[in-house]
Design an enzyme around this catalytic site. Structure first.
Site, PDB file in Angstrom:
ATOM      1  N   HIS A 111       0.824  -1.217   0.000  1.00 40.17           N
ATOM      2  CA  HIS A 111       0.000   0.000   0.000  1.00 40.17           C
ATOM      3  C   HIS A 111       0.852   1.258   0.000  1.00 40.17           C
ATOM      4  O   HIS A 111       0.450   2.282  -0.550  1.00 40.17           O
ATOM      5  CB  HIS A 111      -0.961   0.000   1.188  1.00 40.17           C
ATOM      6  CG  HIS A 111      -2.152  -0.878   0.976  1.00 40.17           C
ATOM      7  ND1 HIS A 111      -3.426  -0.516   1.313  1.00 40.17           N
ATOM      8  CD2 HIS A 111      -2.257  -2.115   0.440  1.00 40.17           C
ATOM      9  CE1 HIS A 111      -4.281  -1.495   1.000  1.00 40.17           C
ATOM     10  NE2 HIS A 111      -3.582  -2.481   0.474  1.00 40.17           N
ATOM     11  N   ASP A 112       2.024   1.198   0.602  1.00 43.31           N
ATOM     12  CA  ASP A 112       2.903   2.367   0.543  1.00 43.31           C
ATOM     13  C   ASP A 112       3.368   2.591  -0.897  1.00 43.31           C
ATOM     14  O   ASP A 112       3.237   3.680  -1.440  1.00 43.31           O
ATOM     15  CB  ASP A 112       4.111   2.197   1.472  1.00 43.31           C
ATOM     16  CG  ASP A 112       5.023   3.418   1.449  1.00 43.31           C
ATOM     17  OD1 ASP A 112       4.480   4.545   1.281  1.00 43.31           O
ATOM     18  OD2 ASP A 112       6.251   3.272   1.584  1.00 43.31           O
TER      19      ASP A 112
ATOM     20  N   ASP B 189       7.572   5.670  -0.419  1.00 43.18           N
ATOM     21  CA  ASP B 189       8.122   6.867   0.224  1.00 43.18           C
ATOM     22  C   ASP B 189       7.600   7.048   1.642  1.00 43.18           C
ATOM     23  O   ASP B 189       7.692   8.151   2.199  1.00 43.18           O
ATOM     24  CB  ASP B 189       7.765   8.117  -0.607  1.00 43.18           C
ATOM     25  CG  ASP B 189       6.277   8.438  -0.531  1.00 43.18           C
ATOM     26  OD1 ASP B 189       5.484   7.522  -0.180  1.00 43.18           O
ATOM     27  OD2 ASP B 189       5.894   9.596  -0.792  1.00 43.18           O
TER      28      ASP B 189
ATOM     29  N   PRO C 261      -5.923  -1.339  -5.584  1.00 39.13           N
ATOM     30  CA  PRO C 261      -7.053  -2.087  -6.125  1.00 39.13           C
ATOM     31  C   PRO C 261      -7.987  -2.579  -5.016  1.00 39.13           C
ATOM     32  O   PRO C 261      -7.536  -2.972  -3.949  1.00 39.13           O
ATOM     33  CB  PRO C 261      -6.398  -3.266  -6.848  1.00 39.13           C
ATOM     34  CG  PRO C 261      -5.005  -3.352  -6.329  1.00 39.13           C
ATOM     35  CD  PRO C 261      -4.648  -2.038  -5.736  1.00 39.13           C
TER      36      PRO C 261
ATOM     37  N   HIS D  14      -1.203 -13.594  -0.800  1.00 42.73           N
ATOM     38  CA  HIS D  14      -2.439 -13.986  -0.113  1.00 42.73           C
ATOM     39  C   HIS D  14      -2.388 -15.440   0.370  1.00 42.73           C
ATOM     40  O   HIS D  14      -3.374 -15.957   0.862  1.00 42.73           O
ATOM     41  CB  HIS D  14      -3.658 -13.738  -1.016  1.00 42.73           C
ATOM     42  CG  HIS D  14      -3.975 -12.281  -1.181  1.00 42.73           C
ATOM     43  ND1 HIS D  14      -4.957 -11.802  -2.016  1.00 42.73           N
ATOM     44  CD2 HIS D  14      -3.426 -11.175  -0.606  1.00 42.73           C
ATOM     45  CE1 HIS D  14      -5.009 -10.477  -1.947  1.00 42.73           C
ATOM     46  NE2 HIS D  14      -4.079 -10.071  -1.097  1.00 42.73           N
ATOM     47  N   THR D  15      -1.239 -16.059   0.230  1.00 40.76           N
ATOM     48  CA  THR D  15      -1.018 -17.372   0.852  1.00 40.76           C
ATOM     49  C   THR D  15      -0.881 -17.235   2.368  1.00 40.76           C
ATOM     50  O   THR D  15      -0.943 -18.224   3.095  1.00 40.76           O
ATOM     51  CB  THR D  15       0.252 -18.055   0.275  1.00 40.76           C
ATOM     52  OG1 THR D  15       0.438 -19.315   0.915  1.00 40.76           O
ATOM     53  CG2 THR D  15       1.510 -17.221   0.521  1.00 40.76           C
TER      54      THR D  15
ATOM     55  N   ASP E  27       3.339 -20.822   0.931  1.00 38.54           N
ATOM     56  CA  ASP E  27       3.428 -21.956   0.010  1.00 38.54           C
ATOM     57  C   ASP E  27       2.616 -21.693  -1.261  1.00 38.54           C
ATOM     58  O   ASP E  27       2.129 -20.590  -1.485  1.00 38.54           O
ATOM     59  CB  ASP E  27       2.953 -23.232   0.716  1.00 38.54           C
ATOM     60  CG  ASP E  27       1.552 -23.081   1.288  1.00 38.54           C
ATOM     61  OD1 ASP E  27       0.835 -22.124   0.897  1.00 38.54           O
ATOM     62  OD2 ASP E  27       1.164 -23.897   2.133  1.00 38.54           O
TER      63      ASP E  27
HETATM   64  C1  HEM Z   1      -3.848  -7.686  -6.644  1.00 39.53           C
HETATM   65  C2  HEM Z   1      -4.482  -6.778  -5.957  1.00 39.53           C
HETATM   66  C3  HEM Z   1      -4.745  -6.935  -4.487  1.00 39.53           C
HETATM   67  C4  HEM Z   1      -5.941  -6.763  -3.882  1.00 39.53           C
HETATM   68  C5  HEM Z   1      -7.242  -6.363  -4.540  1.00 39.53           C
HETATM   69  C6  HEM Z   1      -5.745  -7.028  -2.486  1.00 39.53           C
HETATM   70  C7  HEM Z   1      -6.730  -6.916  -1.530  1.00 39.53           C
HETATM   71  C8  HEM Z   1      -6.582  -7.295  -0.228  1.00 39.53           C
HETATM   72  C9  HEM Z   1      -7.619  -7.246   0.753  1.00 39.53           C
HETATM   73  C10 HEM Z   1      -9.013  -6.698   0.532  1.00 39.53           C
HETATM   74  C11 HEM Z   1      -7.126  -7.776   1.894  1.00 39.53           C
HETATM   75  C12 HEM Z   1      -7.853  -8.010   3.193  1.00 39.53           C
HETATM   76  C13 HEM Z   1      -8.175  -6.782   3.934  1.00 39.53           C
HETATM   77  C14 HEM Z   1      -9.170  -7.149   4.991  1.00 39.53           C
HETATM   78  O1  HEM Z   1     -10.324  -7.394   4.618  1.00 39.53           O
HETATM   79  O2  HEM Z   1      -8.788  -7.207   6.170  1.00 39.53           O
HETATM   80  C15 HEM Z   1      -5.782  -8.152   1.640  1.00 39.53           C
HETATM   81  C16 HEM Z   1      -4.974  -8.737   2.565  1.00 39.53           C
HETATM   82  C17 HEM Z   1      -3.645  -8.996   2.334  1.00 39.53           C
HETATM   83  N1  HEM Z   1      -2.939  -8.669   1.212  1.00 39.53           N
HETATM   84 FE1  HEM Z   1      -3.701  -8.107  -0.544  1.00 39.53          FE
HETATM   85  N2  HEM Z   1      -4.450  -7.371  -2.272  1.00 39.53           N
HETATM   86  C18 HEM Z   1      -3.787  -7.315  -3.469  1.00 39.53           C
HETATM   87  C19 HEM Z   1      -2.446  -7.531  -3.668  1.00 39.53           C
HETATM   88  C20 HEM Z   1      -1.552  -7.781  -2.662  1.00 39.53           C
HETATM   89  C21 HEM Z   1      -0.115  -7.708  -2.802  1.00 39.53           C
HETATM   90  C22 HEM Z   1       0.615  -7.274  -4.054  1.00 39.53           C
HETATM   91  C23 HEM Z   1       0.401  -8.061  -1.603  1.00 39.53           C
HETATM   92  C24 HEM Z   1       1.836  -8.133  -1.183  1.00 39.53           C
HETATM   93  C25 HEM Z   1       2.833  -8.435  -1.971  1.00 39.53           C
HETATM   94  C26 HEM Z   1      -0.707  -8.368  -0.726  1.00 39.53           C
HETATM   95  C27 HEM Z   1      -0.595  -8.845   0.550  1.00 39.53           C
HETATM   96  C28 HEM Z   1      -1.655  -9.058   1.407  1.00 39.53           C
HETATM   97  C29 HEM Z   1      -1.533  -9.718   2.692  1.00 39.53           C
HETATM   98  C30 HEM Z   1      -0.277 -10.354   3.255  1.00 39.53           C
HETATM   99  C31 HEM Z   1      -2.782  -9.653   3.287  1.00 39.53           C
HETATM  100  C32 HEM Z   1      -3.180 -10.166   4.678  1.00 39.53           C
HETATM  101  C33 HEM Z   1      -3.058  -9.026   5.655  1.00 39.53           C
HETATM  102  C34 HEM Z   1      -3.338  -9.412   7.084  1.00 39.53           C
HETATM  103  O3  HEM Z   1      -3.510 -10.588   7.414  1.00 39.53           O
HETATM  104  O4  HEM Z   1      -3.380  -8.468   7.900  1.00 39.53           O
HETATM  105  N3  HEM Z   1      -1.877  -8.161  -1.393  1.00 39.53           N
HETATM  106  N4  HEM Z   1      -5.468  -7.844   0.343  1.00 39.53           N
END
Ligand code: HEM
Ligand SMILES: *[C@@H]1O[C@H](CO)[C@@H](O)[C@H](O)[C@H]1NC(C)=O
Ligand SMILES: *[C@@H]1O[C@H](CO)[C@@H](O)[C@H](O)[C@H]1NC(C)=O
Ligand SMILES: *[C@@H]1O[C@H](CO)[C@@H](O)[C@H](O)[C@H]1NC(C)=O
Ligand SMILES: *[C@@H]1O[C@H](CO)[C@@H](O)[C@H](O)[C@H]1NC(C)=O
Ligand SMILES: *[C@@H]1O[C@H](CO)[C@@H](O)[C@H](O)[C@H]1NC(C)=O
Ligand SMILES: *[C@@H]1O[C@H](CO)[C@@H](O)[C@H](O)[C@H]1NC(C)=O
Ligand SMILES: CC(=O)N[C@H]1CO[C@H](CO)[C@@H](O)[C@@H]1O
Length: 328
Positions: free
Chosen positions: A65-66, A73, A163, A193-194, A254
């Protein structure tokens, strides 16, 4: 100010932009100015993350997000700027579920004690993300340093670039392309998201009211939908329950996220979207057919790219003393 000055500023601005395209980051940027910096970050992470592994997920997401808003930054860490007041990125909609600010502050204060005013918050965010994933047994990647901290953070600017979980593939592709990331980066980085959790509110439309007629998303495995409705997101506006994105191995970096996608069990529409084109579906299949090591190699490449987005270097920006505020 004379128009000649404006001209010089314009040239400097152009050079600055050109510079950010091939970022002047380097490995071990602090080797002379603060030789212990990277070790201090690593020690702190290795000490705390094993006790709170769910924070690793939060911290890599913080970097994502940053980097997607104004580049990597540390603009996401600001609580207040004179132009936006407290309507900074942190306080905008997509932030609601971002965690880990206190952790970054903890690292920063240790580093400041060692070498005041030398190490940027932007580098700390990037180093912490990498070290946290390593601490949980996941992949590692190179983190060249030398990022500087931005002076601006504007909550309204998060709306386009970050996004939403409701995005379709073309929106995701555009969002990533705007950051210089391609479809492969999209598929590979979504693999984060693993690990970690999503709130019901990020996907409950898929369970209860997908097209506004009380229906479920037909592309979501119906057995899994039932399971989620019975056991997790029991009513449509549950906004507090969190669900494992990769149930069964939520803490393990994984390949099972990608298996879930092919079983139509990706949690968000944005996850499911990755199987909706031949190209991205093939990328998913290739990752699944490859080794874990191959996934880690690809993930490292894409993280290194993400860590370079729009960085401020040289004399742009500043080195913040407190990550939540620009310097006086
Ligand atoms: C492709 C577009 C992406 C979308 C639409 C997206 C969306 C989201 C959303 C909605 C959540 C959960 C927020 C919640 O409801 O609490 C989430 C969690 C997460 N996202 Fe993504 N994400 C994307 C890409 C990424 C990328 C590029 C990364 C890191 C390289 C990432 C890493 C994570 C991680 C690790 C979590 C879990 C966070 C936690 O457990 O606190 N995501 N993401
Ligand atoms: C900045 O805002 C965060 C989130 O609201 C808060 O937890 C933190 O205490 C604030 N930091 C400072 C230094 O005011
Ligand atoms: C914040 O960003 C929005 C959207 O780009 C823009 O319209 C607005 O003027 C910005 N606010 C400030 C104070 O710069
Ligand atoms: C933001 O500032 C306004 C007034 O300036 C204040 O009422 C509000 O509580 C602040 N919000 C946060 C989250 O700090
Ligand atoms: C994807 O979503 C965007 C924004 O909601 C929409 O404008 C576009 O038509 C959608 N594209 C496809 C192929 O469904
Ligand atoms: C489903 O969405 C439609 C359209 O937004 C709305 O009118 C209806 O009340 C919703 N149904 C439920 C059960 O929330
Ligand atoms: C849940 O959503 C429905 C319609 O979508 C709304 O009428 C109701 O007030 C909401 N309930 C709560 C507790 O927010
Ligand atoms: C954690 C955090 O700071 N959340 C903020 C996200 O944005 C909303 C709406 O602007 C604020 O109310 C939250 O405090």
């Amino acid at each position: 100010m004379s128009s000649f000055c404006y001209f010089l500023f314009a040239i400097a601005g152009l050079l600055g932009l050109a510079g950010s395209a091939n970022a002047d980051l380097q490995m071990g940027f602090y080797a002379k100015s603060c030789p212990k910096a990277e070790k201090i970050v690593q020690d702190y992470v290795y000490k705390h993350i094993p006790n709170t592994p769910s924070l690793a997920a939060a911290l890599i997401r913080l970097q994502f997000h940053d980097c997607f808003v104004r580049g990597c930054d540390a603009s996401i860490l600001l609580n207040f700027t004179s132009s936006t007041g407290n309507q900074t990125e942190k306080f905008a909609i997509p932030n609601l579920t971002i965690r880990g600010f206190g952790f970054i502050d903890g690292v920063k204060s240790l580093v400041e004690k060692e070498c005041p005013g030398i190490v940027s918050c932007a580098d700390i965010v990037t180093l912490v993300a990498r070290d946290s994933i390593v601490a949980t047994g996941g992949p590692s990647w190179k983190v060249p340093t030398g990022r500087r901290d931005g002076l601006i953070s504007n909550g309204s600017e998060t709306i386009g670039p970050i996004p939403a979980p409701f995005s379709n593939l073309s929106t995701l592709q555009t969002n990533f392309a705007n950051q210089g990331l391609d479809l492969k980066d999209l598929v590979v980085l979504s693999g984060a998201h693993t690990i970690g959790f999503g709130h019901c509110s990020s996907f409950s439309n898929r369970l209860y009211n997908f097209t506004g007629v009380g229906d479920q998303d037909p592309s979501f495995d119906s057995e899994y939908v039932t399971n989620l409705k019975v056991n997790k997101c029991k009513f449509i506006n549950d906004s507090t329950t969190r669900v494992e994105m990769d149930p069964g191995s939520v803490r393990t970096f994984d390949l099972s996220y990608y298996s879930l996608l092919l079983k139509r069990r990706g949690l968000f529409e944005s996850d499911a979207a990755l199987t909706t084109s031949l190209t991205t579906r093939a990328l998913v299949t290739q990752l699944l057919q490859g080794s874990l090591e191959n996934f880690y190699t690809e993930f490292a490449k894409s993280m290194e790219k993400m860590g370079q987005i729009g960085v401020l270097t040289g004399s742009s920006g500043e080195i913040r003393k407190n990550c939540a505020f620009v310097n006086k």
